[in-house]
Design a protein around this motif. Structure first.
Motif, mmCIF file in Angstrom:
data_model
loop_
_atom_site.group_PDB
_atom_site.id
_atom_site.type_symbol
_atom_site.label_atom_id
_atom_site.label_comp_id
_atom_site.label_asym_id
_atom_site.label_seq_id
_atom_site.Cartn_x
_atom_site.Cartn_y
_atom_site.Cartn_z
ATOM 1 N N THR A 188 0.838 -1.200 0.000
ATOM 2 C CA THR A 188 0.000 0.000 0.000
ATOM 3 C C THR A 188 0.871 1.246 0.000
ATOM 4 O O THR A 188 1.795 1.369 0.803
ATOM 5 N N THR A 189 0.583 2.148 -0.932
ATOM 6 C CA THR A 189 1.254 3.452 -0.962
ATOM 7 C C THR A 189 0.207 4.545 -0.811
ATOM 8 O O THR A 189 -0.919 4.404 -1.304
ATOM 9 N N ASN A 190 0.568 5.593 -0.113
ATOM 10 C CA ASN A 190 -0.351 6.733 0.004
ATOM 11 C C ASN A 190 0.441 8.025 0.050
ATOM 12 O O ASN A 190 1.607 8.057 0.485
ATOM 13 N N TYR A 191 -0.187 9.092 -0.397
ATOM 14 C CA TYR A 191 0.438 10.403 -0.366
ATOM 15 C C TYR A 191 -0.662 11.458 -0.411
ATOM 16 O O TYR A 191 -1.807 11.183 -0.821
ATOM 17 N N GLY A 192 -0.324 12.657 0.018
ATOM 18 C CA GLY A 192 -1.326 13.706 0.015
ATOM 19 C C GLY A 192 -0.820 14.981 0.647
ATOM 20 O O GLY A 192 0.371 15.119 0.966
ATOM 21 N N GLY A 193 -1.730 15.925 0.831
ATOM 22 C CA GLY A 193 -1.388 17.212 1.414
ATOM 23 C C GLY A 193 -2.496 17.707 2.326
ATOM 24 O O GLY A 193 -3.663 17.323 2.181
ATOM 25 N N ARG A 194 -2.107 18.538 3.263
ATOM 26 C CA ARG A 194 -3.059 19.084 4.240
ATOM 27 C C ARG A 194 -2.723 20.550 4.471
ATOM 28 O O ARG A 194 -1.545 20.919 4.581
ATOM 29 N N TRP A 195 -3.761 21.378 4.522
ATOM 30 C CA TRP A 195 -3.582 22.811 4.756
ATOM 31 C C TRP A 195 -4.451 23.233 5.930
ATOM 32 O O TRP A 195 -5.591 22.794 6.077
ATOM 33 N N GLY A 196 -3.893 24.065 6.779
ATOM 34 C CA GLY A 196 -4.640 24.579 7.918
ATOM 35 C C GLY A 196 -4.487 26.083 8.031
ATOM 36 O O GLY A 196 -3.386 26.624 7.843
ATOM 37 N N TYR A 197 -5.596 26.756 8.323
ATOM 38 C CA TYR A 197 -5.568 28.202 8.500
ATOM 39 C C TYR A 197 -6.228 28.551 9.831
ATOM 40 O O TYR A 197 -7.377 28.205 10.080
ATOM 41 N N GLN A 198 -5.475 29.224 10.688
ATOM 42 C CA GLN A 198 -5.955 29.592 12.019
ATOM 43 C C GLN A 198 -6.647 30.951 11.946
ATOM 44 O O GLN A 198 -6.010 32.000 11.938
ATOM 45 N N PHE A 199 -7.988 30.921 11.890
ATOM 46 C CA PHE A 199 -8.736 32.177 11.844
ATOM 47 C C PHE A 199 -8.593 32.946 13.153
ATOM 48 O O PHE A 199 -8.304 34.142 13.163
ATOM 49 N N THR A 200 -8.844 32.253 14.243
ATOM 50 C CA THR A 200 -8.732 32.839 15.573
ATOM 51 C C THR A 200 -8.052 31.823 16.482
ATOM 52 O O THR A 200 -7.701 30.714 16.040
ATOM 53 N N GLU A 201 -7.899 32.152 17.737
ATOM 54 C CA GLU A 201 -7.313 31.212 18.670
ATOM 55 C C GLU A 201 -8.183 29.966 18.827
ATOM 56 O O GLU A 201 -7.688 28.909 19.215
ATOM 57 N N ARG A 202 -9.464 30.097 18.508
ATOM 58 C CA ARG A 202 -10.383 28.977 18.701
ATOM 59 C C ARG A 202 -10.783 28.257 17.423
ATOM 60 O O ARG A 202 -11.300 27.152 17.467
ATOM 61 N N THR A 203 -10.572 28.873 16.268
ATOM 62 C CA THR A 203 -11.084 28.321 15.015
ATOM 63 C C THR A 203 -9.973 28.077 14.010
ATOM 64 O O THR A 203 -9.183 28.980 13.727
ATOM 65 N N GLN A 204 -9.938 26.857 13.457
ATOM 66 C CA GLN A 204 -8.980 26.518 12.413
ATOM 67 C C GLN A 204 -9.710 25.856 11.249
ATOM 68 O O GLN A 204 -10.482 24.913 11.436
ATOM 69 N N ALA A 205 -9.474 26.372 10.035
ATOM 70 C CA ALA A 205 -10.006 25.748 8.821
ATOM 71 C C ALA A 205 -9.012 24.702 8.324
ATOM 72 O O ALA A 205 -7.797 24.907 8.393
ATOM 73 N N ILE A 206 -9.523 23.576 7.808
ATOM 74 C CA ILE A 206 -8.672 22.468 7.384
ATOM 75 C C ILE A 206 -9.135 21.956 6.025
ATOM 76 O O ILE A 206 -10.333 21.819 5.775
ATOM 77 N N ALA A 207 -8.172 21.668 5.139
ATOM 78 C CA ALA A 207 -8.460 21.038 3.848
ATOM 79 C C ALA A 207 -7.417 19.961 3.601
ATOM 80 O O ALA A 207 -6.222 20.167 3.879
ATOM 81 N N GLN A 208 -7.863 18.812 3.102
ATOM 82 C CA GLN A 208 -6.937 17.693 2.889
ATOM 83 C C GLN A 208 -7.333 16.899 1.658
ATOM 84 O O GLN A 208 -8.506 16.688 1.383
ATOM 85 N N VAL A 209 -6.331 16.440 0.915
ATOM 86 C CA VAL A 209 -6.554 15.541 -0.211
ATOM 87 C C VAL A 209 -5.515 14.422 -0.122
ATOM 88 O O VAL A 209 -4.352 14.665 0.222
ATOM 89 N N SER A 210 -5.938 13.183 -0.388
ATOM 90 C CA SER A 210 -5.005 12.058 -0.298
ATOM 91 C C SER A 210 -5.353 10.999 -1.339
ATOM 92 O O SER A 210 -6.506 10.877 -1.773
ATOM 93 N N GLN A 211 -4.334 10.243 -1.719
ATOM 94 C CA GLN A 211 -4.479 9.157 -2.681
ATOM 95 C C GLN A 211 -3.873 7.898 -2.063
ATOM 96 O O GLN A 211 -2.746 7.924 -1.568
ATOM 97 N N THR A 212 -4.628 6.795 -2.083
ATOM 98 C CA THR A 212 -4.144 5.523 -1.551
ATOM 99 C C THR A 212 -4.279 4.456 -2.616
ATOM 100 O O THR A 212 -5.331 4.321 -3.250
ATOM 101 N N ARG A 213 -3.219 3.670 -2.809
ATOM 102 C CA ARG A 213 -3.246 2.596 -3.808
ATOM 103 C C ARG A 213 -2.841 1.287 -3.135
ATOM 104 O O ARG A 213 -1.790 1.221 -2.488
ATOM 105 N N ILE A 214 -3.677 0.259 -3.285
ATOM 106 C CA ILE A 214 -3.421 -1.059 -2.716
ATOM 107 C C ILE A 214 -3.166 -2.033 -3.844
ATOM 108 O O ILE A 214 -4.021 -2.227 -4.732
ATOM 109 N N GLU A 215 -1.975 -2.646 -3.845
ATOM 110 C CA GLU A 215 -1.597 -3.587 -4.890
ATOM 111 C C GLU A 215 -1.549 -4.993 -4.311
ATOM 112 O O GLU A 215 -0.874 -5.245 -3.311
ATOM 113 N N GLN A 216 -2.274 -5.927 -4.964
ATOM 114 C CA GLN A 216 -2.186 -7.339 -4.643
ATOM 115 C C GLN A 216 -1.664 -8.087 -5.851
ATOM 116 O O GLN A 216 -1.392 -7.484 -6.888
ATOM 117 N N SER A 217 -1.513 -9.397 -5.742
ATOM 118 C CA SER A 217 -0.860 -10.158 -6.809
ATOM 119 C C SER A 217 -1.537 -9.979 -8.165
ATOM 120 O O SER A 217 -0.866 -9.835 -9.187
#
Length: 389
Positions: A188-217
């Motif tokens: 199994t291989t996976n890769y991706g990215g994640r972004w976070g933006y701290q609007f205030t001390e209490r609020t954080q916006a989050i965005a994520q994208v990822s790709q996972t590949r499972i190889e069998q015989s």
């Protein structure tokens, strides 16, 4: 004797990885001398007696005896921090000796501040265990007790773009091998990215994208997942996480047949520290994953945990989990829906500073919706654990 030699071989294989990641951690410290209290070594051991009314859901009950020694090495310096840990668990049964076994797990994590804004980290694991428990908890499927070896590593790099903007790139590779042809080996291989933006001390916006590949015989799967949302501290004691998005799975089975499916994904949770003695947390997750033989699985997972400290030494806890999986076997065209639910209350008593005694009960039930067949188990256990920091 052959069984003893095979067990020793598995132990040494795991130990070599443990030594390698330990070396990685220590090398990460460079030539800086260890200051006082930067290196912490903690051996520990736990012993458990448990009655299981339905061992591995095979219809027979027995008394299980287990012993689990462990070791954790932690490093904390100005620029480098991390740990390596190893755990071996020996299981023996009073009557069902065919289920006697030894499981091992080794973990490592190291993080380095490359610059004031850039952090690099690596997580590694080596697991030599048997398929039943992890498969039941993760997918709701009842698997045969089969030797499994899992080796993996996940590097990541985090960049603080500004005081409020943080970007992370991550990847990973995992190799899974079984001691039987019942289940298919996979990479199994996976890769991706994640972004976070701290609007205030209490609020954080989050965005994520990822790709996972499972190889069998002779089959493979690819899952693309996106998530977006926020984490919000309603108060100092209450924290909310709400992420949602889409997932897409593309599969090719052993007969060369292609299939695809789309759906929503979710990662939500709430943590509430009621007061100084009580806390509650709950979560819901929805994603797509692969089964033991390459089945397409869409799963929904729910969990809840609560803890209440009665006295300085006595604590009560409740842990509950449920997983619902829709399983599609491309090779046969069949679809099934399984549901696994478990709930476990327990009481923990601190016998002395680093010694804890726990008495608990666990109930679990698995149901296949199409057939209505339900399998249940009841467990009662007494556990004693001690550490030597």
């Amino acid at each position: 004797m052959p069984k003893l030699l095979h067990a020793a071989k598995r132990f040494l294989a795991g130990s070599r990885l443990f030594g390698a990641v330990a070396g990685l951690l220590l090398c990460g410290a460079g030539s800086v001398a260890f200051a006082e209290d930067t290196l912490k070594i903690t051996p520990a051991v736990s012993a458990r007696e448990m009655y299981d009314s339905n061992v591995y859901m095979m219809g027979k009950g027995d008394l299980e005896h287990s012993l689990a020694p462990s070791l954790k090495v932690e490093l904390e310096q100005e620029r480098v921090r991390g740990y390596v840990s190893g755990l071996a668990t020996l299981y023996r049964y009073s009557s069902l000796s065919a289920y006697d076994r030894m499981d091992q797990k080794y973990d490592a994590f190291v993080e380095m501040n490359a610059t004031e804004r850039v952090r690099v980290s690596v997580t590694a694991e080596a697991v030599v265990d048997h398929t039943f428990s992890s498969t039941l908890e993760n997918t709701g499927q009842i698997a045969q007790l089969t030797l499994r070896e899992v080796y993996g590593a996940q590097p990541s790099i985090t960049f603080d773009v500004t005081e409020r903007n943080t970007a992370t790139l991550f990847g990973g590779y995992t190799q899974t091998r079984y001691g039987s042809t019942i289940y298919a080996d996979s990479n199994t291989t996976n890769y991706g990215g994640r972004w976070g933006y701290q609007f205030t001390e209490r609020t954080q916006a989050i965005a994520q994208v990822s790709q996972t590949r499972i190889e069998q015989s002779s089959a493979h799967q690819s899952v693309l997942s996106t998530l977006g949302g926020f984490e919000y501290k309603l108060t100092e004691l209450l924290k909310l996480r709400l992420l949602g998005g889409m997932s897409s799975m593309q599969s090719t089975n052993a007969q060369g047949q292609d299939s695809s499916r789309n759906g929503f994904s979710a990662d939500t949770g709430v943590e509430w520290r009621v007061d100084e003695t009580s806390s509650v947390s709950a979560s819901y997750n929805r994603d797509m994953t692969s089964g033991l033989n390459g089945e397409d699985i869409v799963r929904n997972r729910y969990s809840i945990f609560g803890a209440k400290r009665i006295t300085e030494k006595l604590q009560l806890m409740l842990n509950g989990n449920m997983v619902m999986s829709k399983i599609s076997a491309g090779s046969t065209g069949t679809t099934s829906t399984t549901r696994w639910m478990e709930i476990s209350p327990q009481a923990q008593y601190q016998v002395f500073e680093h010694g804890t005694l726990a008495l608990g009960y666990g109930y679990g039930a698995q149901k296949v919706e199409e057939t209505g067949v339900t399998k249940e188990r009841n467990q009662v256990f007494l556990n004693f654990s001690i550490s030597f920091p």
